[in-house]
Design a protein around this motif. Structure first.
Motif, short mmCIF file in Angstrom:
data_model
loop_
_atom_site.label_atom_id
_atom_site.label_comp_id
_atom_site.label_asym_id
_atom_site.label_seq_id
_atom_site.Cartn_x
_atom_site.Cartn_y
_atom_site.Cartn_z
N PHE A 252 0.79 -1.38 -0.05
CA PHE A 252 0.03 -0.02 0.10
C PHE A 252 0.84 1.17 -0.08
O PHE A 252 0.75 2.16 -0.99
N TRP A 253 1.79 1.08 1.10
CA TRP A 253 2.46 2.71 1.20
C TRP A 253 3.49 2.71 -0.08
O TRP A 253 4.03 3.74 -0.48
N GLY A 254 4.14 1.40 -0.37
CA GLY A 254 5.01 1.45 -1.85
C GLY A 254 4.37 2.14 -2.80
O GLY A 254 5.08 3.03 -3.65
N VAL A 255 3.06 1.64 -3.09
CA VAL A 255 2.43 2.35 -4.37
C VAL A 255 1.96 3.67 -4.47
O VAL A 255 2.36 4.53 -5.25
N ILE A 256 1.41 3.98 -3.09
CA ILE A 256 0.90 5.14 -2.80
C ILE A 256 2.15 6.32 -3.04
O ILE A 256 2.24 7.32 -3.65
N LEU A 257 3.25 5.96 -2.25
CA LEU A 257 4.19 7.09 -2.05
C LEU A 257 4.99 7.18 -3.33
O LEU A 257 5.49 8.40 -3.85
N SER A 258 5.26 6.04 -4.20
CA SER A 258 5.75 6.10 -5.74
C SER A 258 5.00 6.93 -6.39
O SER A 258 5.61 7.81 -7.21
N CYS A 259 3.66 6.74 -6.24
CA CYS A 259 2.71 7.49 -7.06
C CYS A 259 2.79 9.03 -6.68
O CYS A 259 2.92 10.01 -7.86
N LEU A 260 2.90 9.21 -5.59
CA LEU A 260 2.91 10.89 -5.06
C LEU A 260 4.23 11.53 -5.59
O LEU A 260 4.07 12.59 -5.75
N ILE A 261 5.17 10.60 -5.65
CA ILE A 261 6.41 11.28 -6.34
C ILE A 261 6.64 11.11 -7.79
O ILE A 261 6.82 12.12 -8.56
N THR A 262 6.21 10.01 -8.38
CA THR A 262 6.26 9.75 -9.82
C THR A 262 5.63 10.90 -10.80
O THR A 262 5.88 11.41 -11.77
N PHE A 263 4.08 11.04 -10.28
CA PHE A 263 3.18 11.96 -10.96
C PHE A 263 3.65 13.31 -11.36
O PHE A 263 3.67 13.99 -12.21
N PRO A 264 3.99 14.02 -9.96
CA PRO A 264 4.55 15.45 -10.15
C PRO A 264 5.82 15.38 -11.18
O PRO A 264 5.92 16.15 -11.81
N LEU A 265 6.70 14.53 -10.80
CA LEU A 265 7.80 14.43 -11.69
C LEU A 265 7.44 14.30 -13.26
O LEU A 265 8.02 15.06 -14.14
N THR A 266 6.68 13.49 -13.74
CA THR A 266 6.24 13.05 -14.92
C THR A 266 5.44 14.33 -15.50
O THR A 266 5.59 14.68 -16.67
N PHE A 267 4.84 14.90 -14.75
CA PHE A 267 3.76 16.02 -15.27
C PHE A 267 4.61 17.47 -15.21
O PHE A 267 3.97 18.52 -16.00
N GLY A 268 5.84 17.41 -15.00
CA GLY A 268 6.53 18.56 -14.76
C GLY A 268 6.02 19.66 -13.73
O GLY A 268 6.42 20.80 -13.54
N TRP A 269 5.27 19.08 -12.60
CA TRP A 269 5.05 19.72 -11.48
C TRP A 269 6.20 20.01 -10.46
O TRP A 269 6.08 20.85 -9.82
N LEU A 270 6.93 19.02 -10.38
CA LEU A 270 8.08 18.89 -9.58
C LEU A 270 9.37 19.04 -10.24
O LEU A 270 9.40 18.03 -11.11
N ARG A 271 10.16 19.99 -10.06
CA ARG A 271 11.43 19.78 -10.62
C ARG A 271 12.69 20.49 -9.74
O ARG A 271 12.46 21.00 -8.83
N PHE A 272 13.81 20.13 -10.29
CA PHE A 272 15.08 20.61 -9.50
C PHE A 272 15.86 21.34 -10.48
O PHE A 272 16.19 20.98 -11.67
N THR A 273 16.30 22.43 -10.03
CA THR A 273 17.40 23.04 -10.64
C THR A 273 18.52 23.69 -9.81
O THR A 273 18.29 23.77 -8.43
N GLN A 274 19.60 24.02 -10.47
CA GLN A 274 20.83 24.41 -9.55
C GLN A 274 21.12 25.93 -9.60
O GLN A 274 20.97 26.54 -10.67
#
Length: 389
Positions: free
Chosen positions: A139-161
């Protein structure tokens, strides 16, 4: 004469109603509309969160398309499920009870407790520690992975230097935190998906071990429904960890091949999500309302058994059950029996109210139902004992 006129009115009302096939078709069209609307909303959120697709990574287009399809399919199936008479009635009733100020004041801790129980899954803990650990890890493996993967995939979450060598986290185009690359915080952020993949991997190992050694489970499990979703999740976890291992220890020698396989299995899992075993992750939150429905009903008027007079269930539950059965074409009226004396109908009562005011099989407690079955068996054998009272 009055009885025949009521029957005629009921027949005319049923004839005016759409057929079950047409009604089901209308519900399906409405569900398709909701699914398309959900897909449009997700696409719009991707555009907004990535600032007009400016920060959207085109290499992740497969993940994004599969996610949009999964959202549309899940919305279609979920809305169709909620519009069915059984789930629809309890869904509406639960919201009525939830929005009631009297219930909110009296059962303040009930909903938070039910939500907490949903995440802790104490109902599974009562079945055994092994099963609870398995479900918690998956349960937590799927939920937490989705909460991280979807924002990264959609461009909602990004990292810059930054110019000072620090890393800046952005969410929906707004700056959040700044951290050094070599810090503990940076390590956790960059390896968050590896951590969730490990949690998921542990749960899957426990699940496969149980499914291959529990003889009772082996006898009833289905390959496509029970094993394939777990196999897809295992492939996702293993290939995800392999990406980190390849980039860290093999200098990315096989990164392109592993990433392609990882994307393929993720897309397959997302597409299968609305139609497979893990759809219950989306259905399960609806049970929070059932807890409120039953708890509030226990302290209201109780249904008395029509045969022995004992209380056995809330009146609201029995009446809703009879209405739901009537709407799906199931009539369990007990023939040659008197109507319930406490039922007082208005002159303009609907056919549904008239029919459910009669004595139904559901108006008997479990003990009397067993007695009635025994009496029916005796009657079938030509013996005495087939009287209702």
């Amino acid at each position: 004469m009055a009885q025949s006129s009521v029957q005629a009115t009921m027949q005319e009302t049923r004839a005016a109603q759409p057929s079950p096939g047409k009604r089901r078709s209308n519900l399906r069209l409405r569900s398709i509309f909701y699914g398309i609307l959900a897909a449009i909303v997700v696409t719009a959120l991707i555009a907004i969160g990535s600032r007009g697709f400016h920060w959207f990574d085109a290499a992740l287009i497969g993940y994004a398309v599969a996610t949009v399809f999964a959202v549309a399919a899940v919305t279609y199936k979920y809305s169709f499920w909620l519009m069915r008479p059984p789930t629809g009635r309890y869904w509406k009733r639960s919201w009525q009870l939830f929005l009631s100020y009297a219930n909110f004041r009296r059962y303040t801790t009930l909903i938070p407790g039910a939500i907490g129980d949903l995440f802790v899954q104490s109902f599974i803990r009562r079945r055994g520690l092994y099963r609870w650990l398995t479900h918690q890890c998956i349960f937590w493996g799927v939920i937490l992975s989705c909460l991280i993967t979807f924002p990264l995939t959609f461009g909602w979450l990004r990292f810059t230097q930054t110019t000072t060598g620090l890393y800046q986290v952005w969410f929906f185009g707004f700056p959040l935190i700044v951290f050094p690359v070599a810090s503990v915080q940076g390590f956790v952020l960059y390896h968050a998906l590896d951590i969730t993949a490990l949690i998921l991997f542990v749960g899957l190992v426990l699940a496969f071990h149980r499914r291959f050694h529990d003889l009772a489970l082996i006898a009833v499990q289905r390959f496509r429904f029970d094993l394939v979703p777990l196999a897809l999740l295992m492939a996702i976890a293993v290939t995800g960890l392999a990406l980190t291992a390849d980039s860290s220890w093999l200098r990315g020698s096989y990164y392109w091949y592993i990433s392609l396989v990882h994307e393929a299995v993720v897309v397959l899992w997302l597409i299968s999500l609305p139609f497979g075993k893990f759809f219950h992750l989306i259905e399960r939150p609806a049970t929070v309302g059932i807890e409120l429905y039953w708890r509030t009903g226990e302290e209201t008027e109780k249904q008395h058994c029509a045969r022995c007079g004992q209380e056995f269930a809330p009146v609201r539950f029995i009446q809703d059950l009879k209405k739901t059965l009537y709407e799906v074409g199931e009539n369990y009226t007990l023939r040659d029996t008197p109507a319930l004396p406490e039922q007082k109908l208005a002159a303009n009562a609907s056919p549904l109210e008239r029919e459910t005011s009669k004595l139904w099989w559901q108006d008997l407690c479990p003990s009397c139902k067993r007695v009635m079955r025994g009496q029916a068996n005796l009657a079938a054998l030509g013996r005495e004992g087939n009287k209702f009272l």
